[in-house]
Design a protein around this motif. Sequence first.
Motif, mmCIF file in Angstrom:
data_model
loop_
_atom_site.group_PDB
_atom_site.id
_atom_site.type_symbol
_atom_site.label_atom_id
_atom_site.label_comp_id
_atom_site.label_asym_id
_atom_site.label_seq_id
_atom_site.Cartn_x
_atom_site.Cartn_y
_atom_site.Cartn_z
ATOM 1 N N PHE A 1 4.185 -36.780 -117.189
ATOM 2 C CA PHE A 1 4.915 -35.739 -116.456
ATOM 3 C C PHE A 1 4.352 -35.515 -115.058
ATOM 4 C CE2 PHE A 1 6.376 -34.748 -120.735
ATOM 5 C CZ PHE A 1 7.702 -34.447 -120.510
ATOM 6 N N GLY A 2 3.116 -35.918 -114.843
ATOM 7 C CA GLY A 2 2.526 -35.808 -113.509
ATOM 8 C C GLY A 2 3.191 -36.727 -112.500
ATOM 9 N N GLN A 3 4.000 -37.680 -113.003
ATOM 10 C CA GLN A 3 4.687 -38.612 -112.116
ATOM 11 C C GLN A 3 5.968 -38.028 -111.520
ATOM 12 O OE1 GLN A 3 5.462 -42.372 -114.034
ATOM 13 N NE2 GLN A 3 3.558 -42.306 -115.205
ATOM 14 N N LEU A 4 6.437 -36.918 -112.080
ATOM 15 C CA LEU A 4 7.752 -36.401 -111.686
ATOM 16 C C LEU A 4 7.861 -36.104 -110.192
ATOM 17 C CD1 LEU A 4 8.729 -34.064 -114.671
ATOM 18 C CD2 LEU A 4 9.772 -36.237 -114.001
ATOM 19 N N GLY A 5 6.800 -35.572 -109.620
ATOM 20 C CA GLY A 5 6.831 -35.268 -108.186
ATOM 21 C C GLY A 5 7.086 -36.514 -107.359
ATOM 22 N N ILE A 6 6.491 -37.627 -107.783
ATOM 23 C CA ILE A 6 6.691 -38.899 -107.083
ATOM 24 C C ILE A 6 8.073 -39.461 -107.372
ATOM 25 C CG2 ILE A 6 5.868 -41.286 -106.873
ATOM 26 C CD1 ILE A 6 3.071 -40.243 -107.606
ATOM 27 N N LEU A 7 8.475 -39.423 -108.639
ATOM 28 C CA LEU A 7 9.761 -39.981 -109.039
ATOM 29 C C LEU A 7 10.936 -39.291 -108.355
ATOM 30 C CD1 LEU A 7 9.142 -40.419 -112.876
ATOM 31 C CD2 LEU A 7 9.275 -42.232 -111.158
ATOM 32 N N MET A 8 10.798 -37.983 -108.111
ATOM 33 C CA MET A 8 11.897 -37.217 -107.531
ATOM 34 C C MET A 8 11.831 -37.137 -106.006
ATOM 35 S SD MET A 8 12.227 -34.094 -110.278
ATOM 36 C CE MET A 8 12.592 -34.424 -112.010
ATOM 37 N N ASP A 9 10.846 -37.794 -105.420
ATOM 38 C CA ASP A 9 10.701 -37.797 -103.956
ATOM 39 C C ASP A 9 11.688 -38.800 -103.358
ATOM 40 O OD1 ASP A 9 9.976 -37.908 -101.304
ATOM 41 O OD2 ASP A 9 7.822 -37.958 -101.696
#
Length: 218
Positions: free
Chosen positions: A186-194
């Motif tokens: 879930f820590g990847q979400l910020g990157i995935l949604m950028d």
Amino acid sequence: MSTHTNHRTDEYGGSFENRIKYPMDVLKTVIDEVNGEVPVQIRVSVDEYVDDGMKFEEVKTVCHIAKEMGVAQGLCYRYFPSKDILFQTAVNEYASILVSKMTAGLNIKQSSLKQILNTMATFTESKDDIYYSAFHDKQNKNFNDLLSVRMCELLVPVVSEIIETANANHEIDVPDVQSYASFCVFGQLGILMDETLSSQEKADKIKSFLLNLFNRIN
């Protein structure tokens, strides 16, 4: 039915009740003519994206009237009780397809943690995928965000197994596997949604982060 296109001043223009008279008269004539031998359906836009277009409550009223007149429900609603459930089913199915592609060929028991991090696919979407266009339409950003979250939910058990195996092989020493797995995914979400990052840039950042994270707890 829409005030955006209906500029009539007679009995078929003006108020909502007047504007739906003509289409409802046509609909009734068609229903009477087919006499139940074939299903009759209508298509109405939920949002016309214009200021003077039909409002949601008006569309809902048209649908209720049509249903009472005997209009058949759309095929999707024969299998799904609501649009929300239909959308969620599509999200679940596409997320499962993408996660299956990401984990295809993954040998958790025989590969080292570093090998898995270096080779495991981060992005597996193709423009040829059945759902690609729907999830990447500019008007469907929330739909795409839901997909990212659902993929994370499906990936947590996979990452948990990877961490547990790495623990057992003494590659790392992680005391709370579930928390680490959730954080890694879930820590990847910020990157995935950028939206400013390309798919390759996202993949590189995520892999770099995970490699650095596990190197520190090795």
